[in-house]
Scaffold this motif. Structure first.
Motif, PDB file in Angstrom:
ATOM      1  N   TRP A 120       0.820  -1.200   0.000  1.00  0.00           N
ATOM      2  CA  TRP A 120       0.000   0.000   0.000  1.00  0.00           C
ATOM      3  C   TRP A 120       0.862   1.260   0.000  1.00  0.00           C
ATOM      4  O   TRP A 120       2.041   1.226   0.321  1.00  0.00           O
ATOM      5  CB  TRP A 120      -0.945   0.009   1.201  1.00  0.00           C
ATOM      6  N   TRP A 143      -1.284  -0.123  -9.567  1.00  0.00           N
ATOM      7  CA  TRP A 143      -1.705   0.574  -8.350  1.00  0.00           C
ATOM      8  C   TRP A 143      -3.144   1.044  -8.529  1.00  0.00           C
ATOM      9  O   TRP A 143      -3.484   1.681  -9.520  1.00  0.00           O
ATOM     10  CB  TRP A 143      -0.802   1.770  -8.076  1.00  0.00           C
ATOM     11  N   GLU A 144      -3.989   0.703  -7.574  1.00  0.00           N
ATOM     12  CA  GLU A 144      -5.412   1.049  -7.641  1.00  0.00           C
ATOM     13  C   GLU A 144      -5.850   1.717  -6.345  1.00  0.00           C
ATOM     14  O   GLU A 144      -5.361   1.373  -5.260  1.00  0.00           O
ATOM     15  CB  GLU A 144      -6.262  -0.218  -7.856  1.00  0.00           C
ATOM     16  N   LYS A 186     -12.201  -4.678  -8.445  1.00  0.00           N
ATOM     17  CA  LYS A 186     -11.299  -5.272  -9.445  1.00  0.00           C
ATOM     18  C   LYS A 186     -10.777  -6.634  -9.021  1.00  0.00           C
ATOM     19  O   LYS A 186     -10.495  -7.490  -9.869  1.00  0.00           O
ATOM     20  CB  LYS A 186     -10.133  -4.318  -9.706  1.00  0.00           C
ATOM     21  N   LEU A 187     -10.637  -6.850  -7.717  1.00  0.00           N
ATOM     22  CA  LEU A 187     -10.146  -8.131  -7.224  1.00  0.00           C
ATOM     23  C   LEU A 187     -11.081  -9.271  -7.627  1.00  0.00           C
ATOM     24  O   LEU A 187     -12.304  -9.126  -7.574  1.00  0.00           O
ATOM     25  CB  LEU A 187      -9.997  -8.092  -5.702  1.00  0.00           C
ATOM     26  N   SER A 190     -11.823   1.223  -5.298  1.00  0.00           N
ATOM     27  CA  SER A 190     -12.077   0.637  -6.612  1.00  0.00           C
ATOM     28  C   SER A 190     -11.411  -0.724  -6.766  1.00  0.00           C
ATOM     29  O   SER A 190     -11.866  -1.573  -7.537  1.00  0.00           O
ATOM     30  CB  SER A 190     -11.594   1.580  -7.719  1.00  0.00           C
ATOM     31  N   ALA A 191     -10.329  -0.944  -6.003  1.00  0.00           N
ATOM     32  CA  ALA A 191      -9.631  -2.232  -6.072  1.00  0.00           C
ATOM     33  C   ALA A 191     -10.514  -3.365  -5.560  1.00  0.00           C
ATOM     34  O   ALA A 191     -10.380  -4.511  -6.006  1.00  0.00           O
ATOM     35  CB  ALA A 191      -8.336  -2.166  -5.272  1.00  0.00           C
ATOM     36  N   LEU A 231      -2.018  -4.455  -7.142  1.00  0.00           N
ATOM     37  CA  LEU A 231      -2.602  -5.708  -7.612  1.00  0.00           C
ATOM     38  C   LEU A 231      -1.750  -6.282  -8.735  1.00  0.00           C
ATOM     39  O   LEU A 231      -1.043  -5.550  -9.432  1.00  0.00           O
ATOM     40  CB  LEU A 231      -4.029  -5.487  -8.123  1.00  0.00           C
ATOM     41  N   TRP A 281      -7.179 -10.877 -11.066  1.00  0.00           N
ATOM     42  CA  TRP A 281      -6.454  -9.826 -10.357  1.00  0.00           C
ATOM     43  C   TRP A 281      -6.420 -10.205  -8.890  1.00  0.00           C
ATOM     44  O   TRP A 281      -7.446 -10.535  -8.285  1.00  0.00           O
ATOM     45  CB  TRP A 281      -7.131  -8.472 -10.538  1.00  0.00           C
ATOM     46  N   GLU A 283      -3.885   3.586  -1.710  1.00  0.00           N
ATOM     47  CA  GLU A 283      -3.786   2.784  -2.922  1.00  0.00           C
ATOM     48  C   GLU A 283      -3.120   1.452  -2.588  1.00  0.00           C
ATOM     49  O   GLU A 283      -2.279   1.371  -1.701  1.00  0.00           O
ATOM     50  CB  GLU A 283      -2.971   3.508  -3.998  1.00  0.00           C
ATOM     51  N   GLN A 342     -11.082  -9.604  -1.459  1.00  0.00           N
ATOM     52  CA  GLN A 342     -11.906  -8.423  -1.182  1.00  0.00           C
ATOM     53  C   GLN A 342     -12.058  -8.234   0.335  1.00  0.00           C
ATOM     54  O   GLN A 342     -11.980  -7.108   0.843  1.00  0.00           O
ATOM     55  CB  GLN A 342     -13.270  -8.579  -1.837  1.00  0.00           C
TER      56      GLN A 342
END
Length: 306
Positions: A11, A109-110, A118-119, A114-115, A22, A31, A19, A125
């Motif tokens: 992070w 980097w997310e 995406k995971l 929002s990550a 991933l 991801w 952020e 999660q």
């Protein structure tokens, strides 16, 4: 038989926004977080650091432990993954040597929120939600304080010299060498030890490997802790004023005073675990995670040994 693995949730803060890093695995089209299986004769903290370096090209030290995740893989085998969080600093990113390959085709980097979307996996999660929660509490960025009991020493009954000079056994010297890489996963920088020989010998290989100075404190000897536990307490509390991660090496008889001092600066939820470190075996240690800032406190603990 379970399969063990380890990974890191990396992070950083970008303009105040959390952020996370991933990785994309083309074989699975997913991801996820950097992680990998434990190699033979490897300890899980070492696995996490190695896999991070191999998958992303980033070299770093472990931050606070987050969770252990268990799920079924091929042939219904159980896979248990240990996860840590680690803050990635700009210096580490500049040294990054990532090259896309068959295993990892992309790193990204997310923003943390929002990550989550995406995971690819619910357990990832859930991990990220825990990281976000810890970050919001101000307890994600920490430094390490490692409490280490010296390695196997010559038995008292077999030593005729001064107690302060009683050395490690050959097995203890091997333990001291093996500790180098395991301690290196946490990267303590300030090395404080009892001035007695067996403690010095325990951390000498680690100090030499990292070209770090050993700081001797007579207050951490077992004799001092018996005659003047107050002085031992003062020597331990002096570490709270430092900004660097630290290692403290001492003796079993001194551990009650040391652990009581540490527990007095800890969250209630981990005090019993800290006090339980009086049972450390030779060459075994606990890693306490201390918050940054004016009023540091211990918020997490893990235990490792050879």
């Amino acid at each position: 038989m379970a399969i063990y693995a380890a990974g890191i949730i990396c992070w950083r803060e970008n303009k105040g926004t959390l952020e996370v890093l991933l990785v994309h695995r083309p074989k699975y089209g997913d991801w996820t977080f950097p992680k990998g299986k434990q190699d033979p004769d490897e300890y899980l903290p070492e696995t996490a650091v190695r896999e991070m370096r191999e998958e992303t090209g980033i070299s770093l030290k472990l931050g606070r432990p987050i969770a252990q995740v268990s799920y079924s893989v091929d042939n219904n085998e159980e896979k248990i993954v240990y996860y840590w969080s680690s803050k990635v600093r700009e210096k580490a990113l500049k040294k990054k040597k990532f090259k896309a390959n068959e295993e990892i085709s992309e790193i990204s980097w997310e923003k943390a929120d929002s990550a989550i979307e995406k995971l690819s996996y619910k357990h990832d999660q859930k991990l990220l939600k825990e990281v976000i929660k810890i970050h919001q509490s101000g307890e994600l960025e920490t430094r390490a304080l490692v409490l280490l009991r010296h390695a196997m020493a010559t038995p008292r009954t077999e030593w005729k010299g001064q107690e302060a000079k009683r050395p490690l056994l050959p097995e203890g010297k091997q333990q001291a060498k093996r500790l180098v890489n395991l301690l290196g996963a946490f990267g303590p920088k300030r090395l404080v030890t009892s001035s007695w020989k067996r403690c010095e010998q325990t951390i000498e290989p680690y100090a030499k490997a990292g070209k770090r100075k050993i700081i001797e404190r007579s207050q951490l000897t077992e004799l001092s802790s018996k005659l003047s536990p107050r002085k031992t307490k003062v020597a331990v509390e002096a570490l709270f004023d430092q900004t660097k991660s630290a290692l403290l090496c001492s003796h079993r008889p001194a551990l009650p005073t040391i652990t009581q001092t540490l527990a007095s600066h800890a969250k209630a939820s981990i005090k019993d675990e800290i006090l339980g470190a009086t049972t450390l075996n030779p060459a075994e240690f606990v890693v306490l995670r201390m918050t940054m800032g004016k009023n540091p406190k211990f918020v997490a603990i893990e235990r490792w040994g050879l």
